[in-house]
Design a protein around this motif. Structure first.
Motif, PDB file in Angstrom:
ATOM      1  N   LYS A   1       0.837  -1.192   0.000  1.00 35.04           N
ATOM      2  CA  LYS A   1       0.000   0.000   0.000  1.00 35.04           C
ATOM      3  C   LYS A   1       0.876   1.248   0.000  1.00 35.04           C
ATOM      4  O   LYS A   1       1.967   1.256   0.583  1.00 35.04           O
ATOM      5  N   PRO A   2       0.402   2.312  -0.642  1.00 36.64           N
ATOM      6  CA  PRO A   2       1.197   3.548  -0.637  1.00 36.64           C
ATOM      7  C   PRO A   2       1.257   4.157   0.753  1.00 36.64           C
ATOM      8  O   PRO A   2       0.375   3.944   1.594  1.00 36.64           O
ATOM      9  N   THR A   3       2.308   4.893   1.003  1.00 36.62           N
ATOM     10  CA  THR A   3       2.420   5.684   2.226  1.00 36.62           C
ATOM     11  C   THR A   3       1.536   6.920   2.089  1.00 36.62           C
ATOM     12  O   THR A   3       1.436   7.501   1.012  1.00 36.62           O
ATOM     13  N   ILE A   4       0.898   7.312   3.181  1.00 40.17           N
ATOM     14  CA  ILE A   4       0.032   8.488   3.159  1.00 40.17           C
ATOM     15  C   ILE A   4       0.695   9.622   3.928  1.00 40.17           C
ATOM     16  O   ILE A   4       0.982   9.501   5.122  1.00 40.17           O
ATOM     17  N   LEU A   5       0.975  10.697   3.227  1.00 41.12           N
ATOM     18  CA  LEU A   5       1.518  11.908   3.833  1.00 41.12           C
ATOM     19  C   LEU A   5       0.341  12.842   4.105  1.00 41.12           C
ATOM     20  O   LEU A   5      -0.353  13.255   3.167  1.00 41.12           O
ATOM     21  N   PHE A   6       0.097  13.174   5.354  1.00 40.33           N
ATOM     22  CA  PHE A   6      -1.116  13.899   5.760  1.00 40.33           C
ATOM     23  C   PHE A   6      -0.711  15.266   6.297  1.00 40.33           C
ATOM     24  O   PHE A   6      -0.138  15.383   7.364  1.00 40.33           O
ATOM     25  N   VAL A   7      -1.022  16.322   5.519  1.00 39.75           N
ATOM     26  CA  VAL A   7      -0.560  17.669   5.856  1.00 39.75           C
ATOM     27  C   VAL A   7      -1.708  18.484   6.461  1.00 39.75           C
ATOM     28  O   VAL A   7      -2.733  18.703   5.819  1.00 39.75           O
ATOM     29  N   ALA A   8      -1.516  18.950   7.681  1.00 42.31           N
ATOM     30  CA  ALA A   8      -2.519  19.760   8.365  1.00 42.31           C
ATOM     31  C   ALA A   8      -2.591  21.155   7.756  1.00 42.31           C
ATOM     32  O   ALA A   8      -1.629  21.649   7.162  1.00 42.31           O
ATOM     33  N   GLY A   9      -3.734  21.802   7.932  1.00 43.68           N
ATOM     34  CA  GLY A   9      -3.933  23.132   7.374  1.00 43.68           C
ATOM     35  C   GLY A   9      -3.411  24.238   8.260  1.00 43.68           C
ATOM     36  O   GLY A   9      -2.690  24.003   9.242  1.00 43.68           O
TER      37      GLY A   9
ATOM     38  N   ALA B   1      -6.746   9.665  10.722  1.00 45.67           N
ATOM     39  CA  ALA B   1      -5.434   9.033  10.566  1.00 45.67           C
ATOM     40  C   ALA B   1      -5.401   7.656  11.221  1.00 45.67           C
ATOM     41  O   ALA B   1      -4.801   6.712  10.683  1.00 45.67           O
ATOM     42  N   SER B   2      -6.054   7.515  12.374  1.00 46.68           N
ATOM     43  CA  SER B   2      -6.071   6.226  13.065  1.00 46.68           C
ATOM     44  C   SER B   2      -6.794   5.168  12.244  1.00 46.68           C
ATOM     45  O   SER B   2      -6.376   4.001  12.191  1.00 46.68           O
ATOM     46  N   LEU B   3      -7.885   5.561  11.586  1.00 47.32           N
ATOM     47  CA  LEU B   3      -8.610   4.621  10.725  1.00 47.32           C
ATOM     48  C   LEU B   3      -7.745   4.165   9.552  1.00 47.32           C
ATOM     49  O   LEU B   3      -7.792   3.001   9.145  1.00 47.32           O
TER      50      LEU B   3
ATOM     51  N   ASP C   1       0.764   3.259   6.268  1.00 47.49           N
ATOM     52  CA  ASP C   1       1.704   4.089   7.022  1.00 47.49           C
ATOM     53  C   ASP C   1       1.307   5.546   6.808  1.00 47.49           C
ATOM     54  O   ASP C   1       1.205   6.000   5.663  1.00 47.49           O
ATOM     55  N   VAL C   2       1.062   6.267   7.895  1.00 47.87           N
ATOM     56  CA  VAL C   2       0.630   7.658   7.817  1.00 47.87           C
ATOM     57  C   VAL C   2       1.720   8.552   8.405  1.00 47.87           C
ATOM     58  O   VAL C   2       2.148   8.362   9.543  1.00 47.87           O
ATOM     59  N   ILE C   3       2.169   9.508   7.616  1.00 50.52           N
ATOM     60  CA  ILE C   3       3.170  10.476   8.071  1.00 50.52           C
ATOM     61  C   ILE C   3       2.470  11.815   8.291  1.00 50.52           C
ATOM     62  O   ILE C   3       1.989  12.431   7.337  1.00 50.52           O
ATOM     63  N   PRO C   4       2.370  12.291   9.544  1.00 52.93           N
ATOM     64  CA  PRO C   4       1.725  13.583   9.801  1.00 52.93           C
ATOM     65  C   PRO C   4       2.697  14.737   9.584  1.00 52.93           C
ATOM     66  O   PRO C   4       3.890  14.626   9.889  1.00 52.93           O
TER      67      PRO C   4
ATOM     68  N   MET D   1     -16.758  13.797  10.229  1.00 49.67           N
ATOM     69  CA  MET D   1     -17.012  12.608   9.412  1.00 49.67           C
ATOM     70  C   MET D   1     -15.714  11.840   9.163  1.00 49.67           C
ATOM     71  O   MET D   1     -15.275  11.662   8.029  1.00 49.67           O
ATOM     72  N   PRO D   2     -15.063  11.375  10.240  1.00 52.79           N
ATOM     73  CA  PRO D   2     -13.742  10.751  10.078  1.00 52.79           C
ATOM     74  C   PRO D   2     -13.744   9.489   9.235  1.00 52.79           C
ATOM     75  O   PRO D   2     -12.836   9.280   8.434  1.00 52.79           O
ATOM     76  N   LYS D   3     -14.768   8.645   9.392  1.00 50.27           N
ATOM     77  CA  LYS D   3     -14.783   7.401   8.605  1.00 50.27           C
ATOM     78  C   LYS D   3     -14.996   7.698   7.127  1.00 50.27           C
ATOM     79  O   LYS D   3     -14.323   7.109   6.268  1.00 50.27           O
ATOM     80  N   PHE D   4     -15.931   8.593   6.828  1.00 54.41           N
ATOM     81  CA  PHE D   4     -16.165   8.937   5.426  1.00 54.41           C
ATOM     82  C   PHE D   4     -14.894   9.516   4.815  1.00 54.41           C
ATOM     83  O   PHE D   4     -14.519   9.177   3.689  1.00 54.41           O
ATOM     84  N   THR D   5     -14.236  10.400   5.550  1.00 53.11           N
ATOM     85  CA  THR D   5     -13.004  11.022   5.052  1.00 53.11           C
ATOM     86  C   THR D   5     -11.920   9.978   4.839  1.00 53.11           C
ATOM     87  O   THR D   5     -11.224   9.986   3.806  1.00 53.11           O
TER      88      THR D   5
END
Length: 254
Positions: A5-13, A31-33, A40-43, A238-242
């Motif tokens: 699976k691809p790594t997910i880079l998650f950038v806050a606003g 992110a937990s979901l 793998d989630v990189i914040p 809506m964390p699950k939908f997101t």
């Protein structure tokens, strides 16, 4: 065996922290979901959040995103970049040279394979975050003399779709943001070269839905459009939908 699976880079606003040392947990549930689903989630928190002295432009924001993306890319991994709100601007800027197709042309492995914009700002080259209002602050911004920006009524602007207790708690955790990045002109439109998903949040009081729709209709864009009934932080209401929207985007490249 299926590909990794691809790594997910998650950038806050803007105004928002997203790291292990922050109590601003607006992104944690989503992110937990994703983590539970095997990603793998990189914040990433933008360095202009709470900066004192404030940053003069968005170069620091761009560099932080690029550096975070290059860690998995250098290991030959595929990366999905998720950007929320203001992060759409430095996030797009940071993608120069990082797209998987672009890197493959130079014989390089790894790269960004998909972008996910969560009620995020999409700019044409040559525009900045304040171009629509002539370089002035939006009415909901309070620009101080030291070039730091604050949100005037975050409970209504950002968290109106949450219960009163949560609205108050989240609003109190926001920080200032540097003004300089918000008036930095975009020089790269990554959404024209990297496939992208845009999540329109229909109850957003910060970036109204019709503005989000206009941005997704920009000529030459590669947006798949999703919609939800959330306010500005779909990761909270809506964390699950997101998370499912992000997983759907990531699944297209596995």
């Amino acid at each position: 065996m299926p590909p990794p699976k691809p790594t997910i880079l998650f950038v806050a606003g803007a105004f928002s922290n997203f790291d292990a040392f922050s109590n601003f947990d607006a992104y944690t549930s989503t992110a937990s979901l994703l983590t539970q689903a095997g990603y793998d989630v990189i914040p990433v928190t933008l360095p202009s959040v709470g900066a004192n002295p404030p940053h003069a432009d968005f170069s620091g924001e761009v560099s932080v995103i690029q550096d975070a993306a290059m860690a998995p890319i250098s290991a030959g991994k595929a990366v999905v970049v998720v950007v929320h709100s203001w992060a759409g601007v430095p996030g797009s800027e940071a993608m120069k040279g990082l797209g998987k197709i672009e890197r493959e042309a130079y014989g390089l492995q790894g790269g960004v394979v998909w972008l996910v914009y969560l009620a995020a700002v999409v700019l044409e080259v040559g525009l900045n975050g304040q171009s629509a209002v002539g370089g002035e602050p939006y009415p909901w911004m309070r620009l101080e003399s030291d070039n730091r920006v604050y949100v005037r009524d975050p409970e209504t602007l950002f968290f109106d779709d949450l219960d009163p207790e949560t609205r108050k708690a989240m609003a109190e955790k926001l920080e200032s943001h540097s003004w300089g990045p918000m008036v930095s002109d975009a020089t790269h439109a990554a959404w024209r070269s990297i496939p992208s998903t845009y999540l329109i949040c229909e109850k957003d009081n910060c970036i109204p839905a019709f503005v989000q729709e206009l941005m997704t209709n920009t000529p030459g864009s590669l947006f798949d459009v999703e919609r939800c009934a959330a306010g500005h932080f779909p990761t909270l209401s809506m964390p699950k939908f997101t998370a499912d929207v992000i997983r759907k985007a990531a699944g297209k490249v596995v």
